[in-house]
Write a protein that holds these residues in place. Structure first.
Motif, PDB file in Angstrom:
ATOM      1  N   ASN A 154       0.828  -1.207   0.000  1.00  0.00           N
ATOM      2  CA  ASN A 154       0.000   0.000   0.000  1.00  0.00           C
ATOM      3  C   ASN A 154       0.861   1.256   0.000  1.00  0.00           C
ATOM      4  OD1 ASN A 154      -2.379  -1.478   0.031  1.00  0.00           O
ATOM      5  ND2 ASN A 154      -2.610  -1.387   2.256  1.00  0.00           N
ATOM      6  N   ALA A 155       1.957   1.207   0.748  1.00  0.00           N
ATOM      7  CA  ALA A 155       2.851   2.365   0.777  1.00  0.00           C
ATOM      8  C   ALA A 155       3.521   2.566  -0.574  1.00  0.00           C
ATOM      9  CB  ALA A 155       3.892   2.186   1.872  1.00  0.00           C
ATOM     10  N   GLU A 156       3.940   1.488  -1.208  1.00  0.00           N
ATOM     11  CA  GLU A 156       4.643   1.603  -2.489  1.00  0.00           C
ATOM     12  C   GLU A 156       3.728   2.090  -3.606  1.00  0.00           C
ATOM     13  OE1 GLU A 156       6.218  -2.311  -2.831  1.00  0.00           O
ATOM     14  OE2 GLU A 156       8.033  -1.862  -1.661  1.00  0.00           O
ATOM     15  N   LYS A 157       2.420   1.934  -3.440  1.00  0.00           N
ATOM     16  CA  LYS A 157       1.492   2.488  -4.423  1.00  0.00           C
ATOM     17  C   LYS A 157       1.508   4.015  -4.396  1.00  0.00           C
ATOM     18  CE  LYS A 157      -1.707  -1.433  -4.186  1.00  0.00           C
ATOM     19  NZ  LYS A 157      -3.053  -1.889  -3.691  1.00  0.00           N
ATOM     20  N   ILE A 158       1.886   4.594  -3.254  1.00  0.00           N
ATOM     21  CA  ILE A 158       1.941   6.050  -3.118  1.00  0.00           C
ATOM     22  C   ILE A 158       3.275   6.592  -3.607  1.00  0.00           C
ATOM     23  CG2 ILE A 158       1.836   7.957  -1.455  1.00  0.00           C
ATOM     24  CD1 ILE A 158       0.080   6.132   0.299  1.00  0.00           C
ATOM     25  N   GLY A 159       4.361   5.872  -3.289  1.00  0.00           N
ATOM     26  CA  GLY A 159       5.685   6.331  -3.697  1.00  0.00           C
ATOM     27  C   GLY A 159       6.763   5.446  -3.108  1.00  0.00           C
ATOM     28  N   PRO A 160       8.026   5.726  -3.429  1.00  0.00           N
ATOM     29  CA  PRO A 160       9.127   4.935  -2.877  1.00  0.00           C
ATOM     30  C   PRO A 160       9.125   4.999  -1.352  1.00  0.00           C
ATOM     31  CG  PRO A 160       9.882   6.358  -4.661  1.00  0.00           C
ATOM     32  CD  PRO A 160       8.482   6.778  -4.344  1.00  0.00           C
ATOM     33  N   VAL A 161       9.438   3.847  -0.737  1.00  0.00           N
ATOM     34  CA  VAL A 161       9.438   3.737   0.728  1.00  0.00           C
ATOM     35  C   VAL A 161      10.884   3.617   1.193  1.00  0.00           C
ATOM     36  CG1 VAL A 161       8.650   2.407   2.717  1.00  0.00           C
ATOM     37  CG2 VAL A 161       7.205   2.593   0.674  1.00  0.00           C
ATOM     38  N   SER A 162      11.261   4.450   2.157  1.00  0.00           N
ATOM     39  CA  SER A 162      12.632   4.403   2.667  1.00  0.00           C
ATOM     40  C   SER A 162      12.628   4.657   4.167  1.00  0.00           C
ATOM     41  CB  SER A 162      13.519   5.439   1.964  1.00  0.00           C
ATOM     42  OG  SER A 162      13.052   6.753   2.232  1.00  0.00           O
ATOM     43  N   CYS A 163      13.619   4.081   4.824  1.00  0.00           N
ATOM     44  CA  CYS A 163      13.810   4.281   6.255  1.00  0.00           C
ATOM     45  C   CYS A 163      15.155   4.984   6.461  1.00  0.00           C
ATOM     46  CB  CYS A 163      13.793   2.947   7.006  1.00  0.00           C
ATOM     47  SG  CYS A 163      14.225   3.072   8.756  1.00  0.00           S
ATOM     48  N   LEU A 224      10.360   7.115   8.559  1.00  0.00           N
ATOM     49  CA  LEU A 224       9.876   6.345   7.418  1.00  0.00           C
ATOM     50  C   LEU A 224       9.303   7.340   6.424  1.00  0.00           C
ATOM     51  CD1 LEU A 224       9.290   3.231   6.562  1.00  0.00           C
ATOM     52  CD2 LEU A 224       6.922   4.006   6.781  1.00  0.00           C
ATOM     53  N   ARG A 225       9.858   7.339   5.235  1.00  0.00           N
ATOM     54  CA  ARG A 225       9.400   8.280   4.220  1.00  0.00           C
ATOM     55  C   ARG A 225       8.699   7.514   3.099  1.00  0.00           C
ATOM     56  NH1 ARG A 225      11.884  12.658   6.374  1.00  0.00           N
ATOM     57  NH2 ARG A 225      14.052  12.404   7.082  1.00  0.00           N
ATOM     58  N   ILE A 226       7.574   8.048   2.662  1.00  0.00           N
ATOM     59  CA  ILE A 226       6.813   7.504   1.540  1.00  0.00           C
ATOM     60  C   ILE A 226       6.741   8.608   0.498  1.00  0.00           C
ATOM     61  CG2 ILE A 226       4.628   6.532   0.769  1.00  0.00           C
ATOM     62  CD1 ILE A 226       4.159   5.514   3.589  1.00  0.00           C
ATOM     63  N   GLY A 227       7.375   8.377  -0.640  1.00  0.00           N
ATOM     64  CA  GLY A 227       7.542   9.461  -1.598  1.00  0.00           C
ATOM     65  C   GLY A 227       8.435  10.519  -0.977  1.00  0.00           C
ATOM     66  N   ASP A 228       7.992  11.775  -1.037  1.00  0.00           N
ATOM     67  CA  ASP A 228       8.795  12.865  -0.476  1.00  0.00           C
ATOM     68  C   ASP A 228       8.265  13.339   0.866  1.00  0.00           C
ATOM     69  OD1 ASP A 228       6.457  14.005  -1.320  1.00  0.00           O
ATOM     70  OD2 ASP A 228       7.394  15.585  -2.538  1.00  0.00           O
ATOM     71  N   ASP A 251       1.792   9.956  10.657  1.00  0.00           N
ATOM     72  CA  ASP A 251       0.844  10.841   9.994  1.00  0.00           C
ATOM     73  C   ASP A 251      -0.363  10.006   9.560  1.00  0.00           C
ATOM     74  OD1 ASP A 251      -0.574  12.485   8.241  1.00  0.00           O
ATOM     75  OD2 ASP A 251       1.231  13.409   7.423  1.00  0.00           O
ATOM     76  N   GLU A 252      -1.540  10.364  10.053  1.00  0.00           N
ATOM     77  CA  GLU A 252      -2.732   9.558   9.761  1.00  0.00           C
ATOM     78  C   GLU A 252      -3.139   9.603   8.295  1.00  0.00           C
ATOM     79  OE1 GLU A 252      -5.946  10.326  12.434  1.00  0.00           O
ATOM     80  OE2 GLU A 252      -5.081   9.053  13.993  1.00  0.00           O
ATOM     81  N   ALA A 253      -2.562  10.510   7.530  1.00  0.00           N
ATOM     82  CA  ALA A 253      -2.841  10.497   6.083  1.00  0.00           C
ATOM     83  C   ALA A 253      -2.351   9.204   5.447  1.00  0.00           C
ATOM     84  CB  ALA A 253      -2.174  11.705   5.417  1.00  0.00           C
ATOM     85  N   PHE A 254      -1.421   8.518   6.131  1.00  0.00           N
ATOM     86  CA  PHE A 254      -0.876   7.256   5.616  1.00  0.00           C
ATOM     87  C   PHE A 254      -1.366   6.055   6.422  1.00  0.00           C
ATOM     88  CE2 PHE A 254       2.163  10.586   4.556  1.00  0.00           C
ATOM     89  CZ  PHE A 254       2.397  10.355   3.208  1.00  0.00           C
ATOM     90  N   ALA A 255      -2.493   6.180   7.085  1.00  0.00           N
ATOM     91  CA  ALA A 255      -2.938   5.132   8.008  1.00  0.00           C
ATOM     92  C   ALA A 255      -3.094   3.780   7.326  1.00  0.00           C
ATOM     93  CB  ALA A 255      -4.266   5.546   8.657  1.00  0.00           C
ATOM     94  N   LYS A 256      -3.525   3.745   6.063  1.00  0.00           N
ATOM     95  CA  LYS A 256      -3.723   2.474   5.374  1.00  0.00           C
ATOM     96  C   LYS A 256      -2.401   1.734   5.131  1.00  0.00           C
ATOM     97  CE  LYS A 256      -8.043   3.613   2.996  1.00  0.00           C
ATOM     98  NZ  LYS A 256      -8.733   3.742   1.690  1.00  0.00           N
ATOM     99  N   PRO A 259       2.267   2.980   8.738  1.00  0.00           N
ATOM    100  CA  PRO A 259       3.670   3.413   8.674  1.00  0.00           C
ATOM    101  C   PRO A 259       4.430   3.217   9.983  1.00  0.00           C
ATOM    102  CG  PRO A 259       2.210   5.313   8.769  1.00  0.00           C
ATOM    103  CD  PRO A 259       1.334   4.111   8.552  1.00  0.00           C
ATOM    104  N   GLY A 260       3.713   3.322  11.128  1.00  0.00           N
ATOM    105  CA  GLY A 260       4.397   3.098  12.400  1.00  0.00           C
ATOM    106  C   GLY A 260       4.930   1.684  12.519  1.00  0.00           C
ATOM    107  N   MET A 261       4.158   0.701  12.022  1.00  0.00           N
ATOM    108  CA  MET A 261       4.603  -0.687  12.088  1.00  0.00           C
ATOM    109  C   MET A 261       5.735  -0.961  11.086  1.00  0.00           C
ATOM    110  SD  MET A 261       2.930  -2.090  14.532  1.00  0.00           S
ATOM    111  CE  MET A 261       3.147  -0.478  15.313  1.00  0.00           C
ATOM    112  N   LEU A 262       5.674  -0.326   9.926  1.00  0.00           N
ATOM    113  CA  LEU A 262       6.772  -0.487   8.964  1.00  0.00           C
ATOM    114  C   LEU A 262       8.075   0.089   9.514  1.00  0.00           C
ATOM    115  CD1 LEU A 262       5.000   0.381   5.584  1.00  0.00           C
ATOM    116  CD2 LEU A 262       5.540  -1.888   6.500  1.00  0.00           C
ATOM    117  N   LEU A 263       7.963   1.242  10.175  1.00  0.00           N
ATOM    118  CA  LEU A 263       9.170   1.829  10.765  1.00  0.00           C
ATOM    119  C   LEU A 263       9.678   0.978  11.927  1.00  0.00           C
ATOM    120  CD1 LEU A 263      11.225   4.087  10.899  1.00  0.00           C
ATOM    121  CD2 LEU A 263       9.611   5.408  12.288  1.00  0.00           C
ATOM    122  N   LEU A 264       8.768   0.421  12.720  1.00  0.00           N
ATOM    123  CA  LEU A 264       9.181  -0.463  13.807  1.00  0.00           C
ATOM    124  C   LEU A 264       9.910  -1.683  13.252  1.00  0.00           C
ATOM    125  CD1 LEU A 264       9.118  -1.027  16.842  1.00  0.00           C
ATOM    126  CD2 LEU A 264       6.882  -2.099  16.519  1.00  0.00           C
TER     127      LEU A 264
END
Length: 339
Positions: A154-163, A224-228, A251-256, A259-264
């Motif tokens: 779901n995150a990658e559909k928005i943009g590149p995912v990086s930690c 954790l960054r999704i896109g920019d 950020d709840e805009a990315f709740a789907k 992101p907190g669990m991906l960063l963890l």
């Protein structure tokens, strides 16, 4: 640092930030063993005047973290317990590691001088790290791993995912903290007014503590960054062979995307690859932590009351309040269960 604890909440940086931000000079009460120039042990306390007066461990009420007295040896903490007993006031140590030498020292020193009440307190979850946590997928139940894969997609559909895990230089710190505070306030903490950006006391405390930890080189700010955009943040410390999680937000805009669990997931993998012994969740057991670990470091609260009429009256008031709080918690659980 308290002997054997390893916890950053027992370090000078944490305690000094408590003194600077949380205490008022009129209420601060430092009990020191040794000389002021070369102290052997310190009990950072504050005076609580309600209910006849007592001495309370500095910072526990405001920050809710496990803390200890500061000492180097069991002999030093025994001398510290003796010094506190001589003050003739009730003493409340709100959340001590159960294995701390303070527990045994207070119990022994106050025997025959007063009444010591020991109660369980919320423990701290932790993960014992091993090579399995270095893998792309953590060693969780299959359903939890599937949830993380779905969140990643779901995150990658928005943009590149990086930690990004940063050990910031002092000149970089303010800007990075501003970003972290902004993201934390973009979730439920912002709506409820508990985010660091809106809590003047805790926000100022964590800025002061982060600056001290930054100077020591132990601070880790994780993004954790999704896109920019920054989707989730952590404020952490890497110390004593462990990775300590202080604050987390998203950020709840990315709740789907969870992101907190991906960063963890990513920071646990980082800690394992660094060869650290454990990943430590400060705070208390929370539902979002349970899928990751069922291990707890037990904590206790200690209250010591001298055998004096005023102190025993304080003991009675505390006992009544404890019963009332326990009843309120039980009523809350019954209501949540629909009974």
């Amino acid at each position: 640092m308290a002997i054997g604890s390893g916890s950053p909440t027992h370090h000078y940086a944490w305690v000094s930030a408590c003194v600077d931000i949380i205490s008022r000079s009129s209420d601060l009460h430092l009990v020191v063993v040794g000389s002021p120039q070369r102290p052997l042990a310190i009990a950072p306390l504050v005076t609580r005047r309600r209910g006849g007066g007592r001495l309370e461990q500095l910072g526990v009420r405001e920050l809710h973290e496990p803390m200890d007295l500061i000492y180097k040896s069991t002999a030093d903490v025994t001398a510290l317990a003796e010094a506190m007993a001589h003050l003739g006031l009730p003493v409340s140590l709100g959340r001590l590691p159960a294995e701390s030498s303070t527990v045994a020292a207070m119990t022994e020193v106050w025997r025959g001088r007063g009444i010591v009440v020991r109660r369980p307190a919320a423990g701290c979850p932790w993960i014992a790290l091993d090579p399995r946590w270095c893998e792309p997928e953590p060693p969780l139940e299959p359903r939890r791993r599937a949830d993380l894969r779905r969140a990643q997609r779901n995150a990658e559909k928005i943009g590149p995912v990086s930690c990004q895990i940063v050990a910031p230089a002092p000149g970089e710190l303010d800007q990075l903290l501003d970003d972290a505070f902004r993201v934390e306030a973009a979730g439920w903490k912002g709506r409820e007014g508990t985010a660091l950006a809106s809590d003047t006391v805790r926000g100022a405390f964590y800025r002061r503590y982060a600056a001290a930890a930054c100077r020591q080189g132990i601070l880790r700010l994780c993004f954790l960054r999704i896109g920019d955009r920054t989707a989730a943040v952590q404020l952490c410390v890497e110390s004593e062979g462990r990775f300590w999680l202080h604050k987390i937000g998203y950020d709840e805009a990315f709740a789907k995307c969870s992101p907190g669990m991906l960063l963890l997931r990513d920071t646990i993998r980082y800690a394992a690859r660094q060869g650290l012994d454990s990943y430590e969740f400060l705070g208390a057991p929370e539902p979002w932590i349970r899928p990751w670990t069922d291990r707890l470091r037990p904590c206790v609260s200690l209250r010591a009351y001298p055998i004096r009429a005023r102190s025993l009256a304080t003991l009675l008031r505390d006992a009544v309040e404890d019963v009332a709080r326990a009843g309120a918690r039980r009523l809350g659980r019954l209501r949540r269960n629909g009974r």
